[in-house]
Scaffold this motif. Sequence first.
Motif, PDB file in Angstrom:
ATOM      1  N   UNK A 132       1.088   1.281   5.791  1.00 54.30           N
ATOM      2  CA  UNK A 132       0.916   0.461   4.594  1.00 54.30           C
ATOM      3  C   UNK A 132       2.249   0.203   3.919  1.00 54.30           C
ATOM      4  N   UNK A 133       2.222  -0.614   2.854  1.00 51.81           N
ATOM      5  CA  UNK A 133       3.435  -0.920   2.107  1.00 51.81           C
ATOM      6  C   UNK A 133       3.922   0.316   1.354  1.00 51.81           C
ATOM      7  N   UNK A 134       5.114   0.208   0.770  1.00 54.82           N
ATOM      8  CA  UNK A 134       5.787   1.386   0.241  1.00 54.82           C
ATOM      9  C   UNK A 134       5.499   1.684  -1.226  1.00 54.82           C
ATOM     10  N   UNK A 135       5.348   0.630  -2.042  1.00 53.44           N
ATOM     11  CA  UNK A 135       5.246   0.841  -3.496  1.00 53.44           C
ATOM     12  C   UNK A 135       3.857   0.505  -4.020  1.00 53.44           C
ATOM     13  N   UNK A 136       3.268   1.416  -4.807  1.00 51.66           N
ATOM     14  CA  UNK A 136       3.694   2.797  -5.063  1.00 51.66           C
ATOM     15  C   UNK A 136       3.252   3.708  -3.925  1.00 51.66           C
TER      16      UNK A 136
END
Length: 233
Positions: A132-136
Amino acid sequence: MTPSQTRRYFGIGLVAALIGAFGLVAEDVVEGETKTFDDAVLMSLRVPGHPEQPIGPNWLPEAVRDITSLGSYSVLTIFVLLVAGHLLLVRRRGTALLVVLSVVSGSIISTVLKTVFDRPRPALTGVAEVFTASFPSGHSLTSAVTFLTIGAVLASTTESMRQRIFYVGSAIVLTLMVGLTRIYLGVHYPTDVFAGWCLGSAWALGCFIIGNALARSRHLGDTTASLTSGRIV
């Protein structure tokens, strides 16, 4: 103002402060102002010339992976089911529902925010597999929601200050450990983790405040009805 009101207003103020901190970090991340800091922290934890290799003895990365799994959806689901099951057995259905709704809604918030910000992961490989994406940081956010909610619920079951400190302190330590392992493994930037901590803590505290308010309203309503009917509870 009663002590309970003071605690409630303090809690609401803390929720607002945590959400504000998340917003400030998110703004800086979007504008790219945290990149230098994030990269510096990550590289300080890698072997010079080998960004895929964390510092420390060979056994440490494996131990850290074991710890970081405490913040995974599968492990947190087991925690929540066990706690909810216990609460149902002791006839605290409302509290069980509070724990489940708090964690499920927090997980949804994490997923939505990852999609909105869509921040790429750190360009480090060979340590842990991510999708998945990093943020958050989802591990940081959901572990904060889960452990802090459970810690607060357990603390509310006793009048002993030592036990309350132990329950809440243990929840905080577990939350910090999960977040720090994400940075060490290089799968998240420090600002991802900090933002996850802030929002997860705010969500857990907010849900607990709402749950307490609803429980108090219900108790007062039951007491009023009993007095009106001539019964004493």
